[in-house]
Enzyme design. Structure first.
Site, mmCIF file in Angstrom:
data_model
loop_
_atom_site.group_PDB
_atom_site.id
_atom_site.type_symbol
_atom_site.label_atom_id
_atom_site.label_comp_id
_atom_site.label_asym_id
_atom_site.label_seq_id
_atom_site.Cartn_x
_atom_site.Cartn_y
_atom_site.Cartn_z
ATOM 1 N N SER A 699 0.835 -1.193 -0.094
ATOM 2 C CA SER A 699 -0.059 0.012 0.138
ATOM 3 C C SER A 699 0.771 1.368 0.017
ATOM 4 C CB SER A 699 -0.897 0.026 0.961
ATOM 5 O OG SER A 699 -0.273 0.259 2.429
ATOM 6 N N LYS A 742 -6.204 3.872 8.799
ATOM 7 C CA LYS A 742 -5.038 4.726 8.192
ATOM 8 C C LYS A 742 -5.816 6.135 8.300
ATOM 9 C CE LYS A 742 -3.225 1.435 5.188
ATOM 10 N NZ LYS A 742 -3.082 0.963 3.907
#
Ligand code: ADP
Length: 813
Positions: A699, A742
């Protein structure tokens, strides 16, 4: 003994000797001791003359030198048979002859004398009754002697030989245990009938007393005998036990264990098993090493709460109140838990009703609807919500950690054949809780592993499955235990590592991390008070200034939950406690300027807001077990020969991301204004700080690419932009996971704009509004869009169209 009444003169002057408290009856003998001078003189005078004296009793025994008025006027004429002088005293054997009435006292000079006349028995009204009375008295006396009365042998024989009734009364009265006044009364009663009645009443009284004495004596004897018998028997048992090598200590232990087994109210088969084991133990010698195993097994059996239960009441209003009181925020989670408790309550009532309808039906405890699983980073309140649930339900709370567990036996216990075997953690927890229906928290269920020692999750499945757990089998206990009343709650940081079969059973509730404002509110309303209380500072006026608290949150913690924050507050409290204890301070206000004295230098300084837009550095968003994190990706260029160096403990997938990023940049070199072979003269170093923490996953792709482009084009990246997404060689941005954590981490760090792959747009729904409202989200599907948003200015030569990608071989150091 003949009494010569007829020979006595009618009236005569005789020496009189007073007795302090005694009577000599006519027809009886007595040994008397005389010591008073006048008595000695009287006896000497009488002895020299006709040896006759009158003996009469003083009215009061305390009078030392009695005069006429101190004496009774009825006495007895006695003959002095023998006399012995010793130490100024005279012992004389006297024989009572007849009763006299004292008419005229002559107090004389050396002794007392008086004119006396005989006072004979009155024999009028003598009836048949007299014989009966006489017989009765004789029998009573015999009976008394049988009961233990001691009577002089000669006197007894005299009484038993046929006497006239009057002298029988005298002789019996002489041997009775009666008072001196009573004797005098007998002496003065001249009517024979009456005298016999009087004596009869005295002897009856005496025999009664003797009977009672005998009874008491025999009772005492009985008790004495019994206690001797018990002692002897006990001693014998002891000796036998000693001979057999047993000690009574053990027998006591067996008795105690039996008592405990009875009190434990075990199910029937368990009770049987326990008693069987106890029998085994009682037959074992103390030297048998197996005895200690059996003993500790029995100790476990009796201590497991087979029948102890907390009441099964769910008060929904109370539950809601407790959850709200104990926790700030967590609205959705609280609602979800209340729904869960409501279902439990309904099930509970349904079972109660069916049980009431069928009274004989076996009692069933309520199963929790499903097993709750709290997922979230550490310190977000998973455990404390569990505790509040237990409080709301009025049940005990118990937590065991399954972290690092690899052995099935840890859950289910070791078989008793192993040395040092113990029950598994489930049974240990139940014992610790002390009830069979606690709220049981299984912590870190995601950290359970499996290897050659068996699969703990299989045992966990059995414990958690309502279809099976009413008879959970622990290898050590070896008897089924009913876990169906236990409310299990599991917790974990991530779901991925939980075996699918176990995960299927769980009802997942996500705990996201807290924002800075939430942490502030939690600390202000809960943590500070809690710590102040815990440090014994509650009575002292302590205030932590709002700005100081914010500083602690910002500079001393970086976490999704509030665990470190609580620890830091505890440190402040500890220091204050010390100051107060030593300096007797009473009022403390912790200000911003005091924080460094309490907590030392800042632990986290590089907050984003203080950073500047930098070349070759981008902000990625990462996901860890402890929640989301922001990640700085640094790229440095050095003259070299095209080497790519990757540091910061990157995992394989992340290394590949770096390669892919480089390939993408090389393939677009022209577009970024770089020469085709720019890399040949450069060495490229990609570093992800906090180098000691391993990182992996795809990611960070777009963030690495951005940092690389920035380093190569010398255009800074905006400090307040965070990004996450996988990148392909063609520059496409692909969907990734962990968006919620996140985004929360980015918000916490002060990021204003977040770049996400387009496919991840759906994930924003899970994120609370108070977080999304502060952020700007940009959804992209290509790297070019990322660069447009993230760089301070757009790289000039970007060509939006994808170009042909030449195959490049790259070596990675
Ligand atoms: P976890 O089990 O998730 O690791 P804990 O339940 O141990 O976290 O929480 C750590 C501390 O933070 C506890 O003292 C707890 O009471 C407190 N806490 C966490 N969340 C909240 C909240 N929302 N309101 C009040 N206190 C909280």
């Amino acid at each position: 003994m003949p009494i010569l009444l007829s020979q006595q003169p009618k009236e005569k002057k005789m020496p009189v000797i007073p007795l302090r408290d005694g009577v000599v009856f006519p027809g009886t003998e007595a040994v008397l001791t005389f010591g008073r001078a006048r008595s000695l003189a009287a006896i000497e005078a009488a002895f020299a003359k006709d040896k006759l004296i009158v003996i009469t009793m003083q009215k009061s025994p305390v009078v030392a030198d009695p005069l006429a008025s101190d004496l009774h006027t009825i006495g007895t004429v006695c003959q002095i048979d023998r006399m012995l002088k010793a130490d100024g005293e005279i012992n004389a054997l006297v024989k009572g002859l007849y009763r006299v009435k004292i008419k005229l006292f002559d107090e004389g000079t050396s002794y007392l004398s008086a004119q006396v006349s005989e006072y004979p028995d009155d024999t009028t009204n003598i009836t048949e009754e007299i014989t009966a009375l006489s017989n009765h008295i004789i029998n009573q006396l015999r009976y008394a002697v049988n009961l233990g009365k001691s009577v002089d042998f000669l006197a007894f024989m005299n009484i038993m030989s046929k006497n006239d009734p009057g002298s029988l009364a005298n002789q019996v009265a002489a041997v009775l245990e009666i008072k001196a006044t009573e004797r005098q009364e007998v002496l003065e009663t001249i009517n024979v009938n009456k005298r016999l009645e009087l004596v009869s009443s005295y002897i009856t009284k005496e025999t009664k007393v003797l009977e009672l004495e005998k009874k008491i004596a025999s009772k005492t004897q009985e008790q004495f005998n019994k206690s001797i018998r018990d002692t002897v028997l006990r001693e014998r048992i002891k000796t036998i036990e000693k001979e057999l090598g047993e000690d009574s200590e053990e027998n006591r232990e067996v008795r105690e264990l039996l008592d405990k087994i009875r009190k434990a109210k075990m199910p029937e088969d368990v009770d049987k098993k326990a008693k069987k084991e106890l029998k085994k133990l009682s037959q074992m010698s103390s030297y048998n090493p197996e005895a200690s195993y059996v003993r500790s097994y029995l100790d476990w059996l009796v201590e497991v709460p087979w029948s102890v239960e907390s009441p099964n009441n769910v008060d929904m209003q109370e539950a809601e109140k407790i959850l709200n009181e104990d926790h700030f925020g967590l609205k959705k989670i609280k609602e979800r838990i209340l729904e869960y408790l409501a279902v439990m309550k309904l099930k509970n009532e349904k079972i109660k009703n069916t049980q009431n309808n069928a009274k004989d039906a076996p009692k069933k405890t309520v199963n929790a609807p499903t097993i709750l699983c709290f997922v979230g980073p550490p310190g977000v309140g998973k455990t404390s919500i569990g505790k509040s649930i237990a409080k709301a339900l009025g049940r005990k709370f118990i937590k065991i950690s399954l972290g690092g567990l690899r052995d099935e036996a840890e859950i289910r216990g070791h078989r008793r054949t192993y040395v040092g075997a113990l029950p598994g953690r489930i049974i240990q927890g139940i014992k610790q809780a002390g009830t069979k229906n606690p709220v049981f928290m299984l912590d870190e269920i995601d950290k359970v592993g499996s290897d050659f020692r068996g699969d703990p999750s299989a045992a966990l499945l059995e414990a958690l499955d309502p279809e099976q757990n009413f008879a959970f089998s622990d290898h050590y206990l070896d008897v089924p235990f009913d876990l169906s009343g236990v409310m299990f709650i599991t917790t974990c940081n991530i779901l991925d590592t939980i075996p699918p079969a176990l995960r299927d059973r769980l009802e997942i509730i996500h705990f996201a991390g807290y924002t800075e404002d939430e942490k502030f509110a939690i600390a202000k309303n809960y943590l500070i008070d809690k710590q102040i209380e815990m440090h014994g500072l509650s009575d002292i006026n302590i205030k932590i200034d709002d700005n100081a608290l914010k500083l602690i949150i910002r500079r001393y913690t970086r976490e999704a939950g509030v665990r470190t924050l609580e620890r830091e507050i505890a440190r402040v409290c500890r220091k204050i406690a010390r100051n107060i204890a030593t300096k007797k301070q009473e009022k403390v206000t912790v200000k911003v300027s005091d924080i460094s004295t309490y907590l030392g230098p800042y632990k986290f300084s590089s907050y984003l807001a203080e950073k500047k837009d930098e070349i070759g550095m981008s902000t990625g968003l990462a996901w860890t077990e402890a929640g989301g994190e922001i990640l700085f990706i640094e790229v440095a260029l050095m003259p070299g020969r095209g080497n790519l160096t990757l540091t910061g403990q990157l995992g394989n997938v992340m290394k590949e991301s770096c390669q892919a990023a480089l390939s993408y940049v090389r393939s677009r070199a022209g577009a970024f204004g770089l020469s085709d072979r720019f890399y040949q003269k450069l060495d490229i170093h990609v570093h992800v700080p906090e180098g000691a923490v391993p990182k992996d996953g795809p990611s960070a792709g777009i963030a690495i690419t951005t940092a690389l482009v920035s380093a190569l084009t010398k255009i800074p990246v905006r400090k307040d932009v965070g990004m996450t997404g996988e990148v392909t060689l063609r520059g496409r941005a692909l969907e990734i996971g962990g968006i919620k954590e996140k985004v929360i981490a980015a918000h916490r760090a002060g990021i204003k704009k977040i770049i996400l792959p387009k496919e991840n747009k759906k994930d924003l729904e899970e994120i609370p509004d108070y977080i999304t409202k502060d952020l700007k989200f940009v959804f992209v599907d290509h790297m070019d869009q990322v660069l447009n948003e993230a760089m301070v200015k757009i790289p000039k030569l970007i060509i939006p169209k994808p170009v042909h990608i030449p195959l490049i071989k790259e070596s990675i150091n």
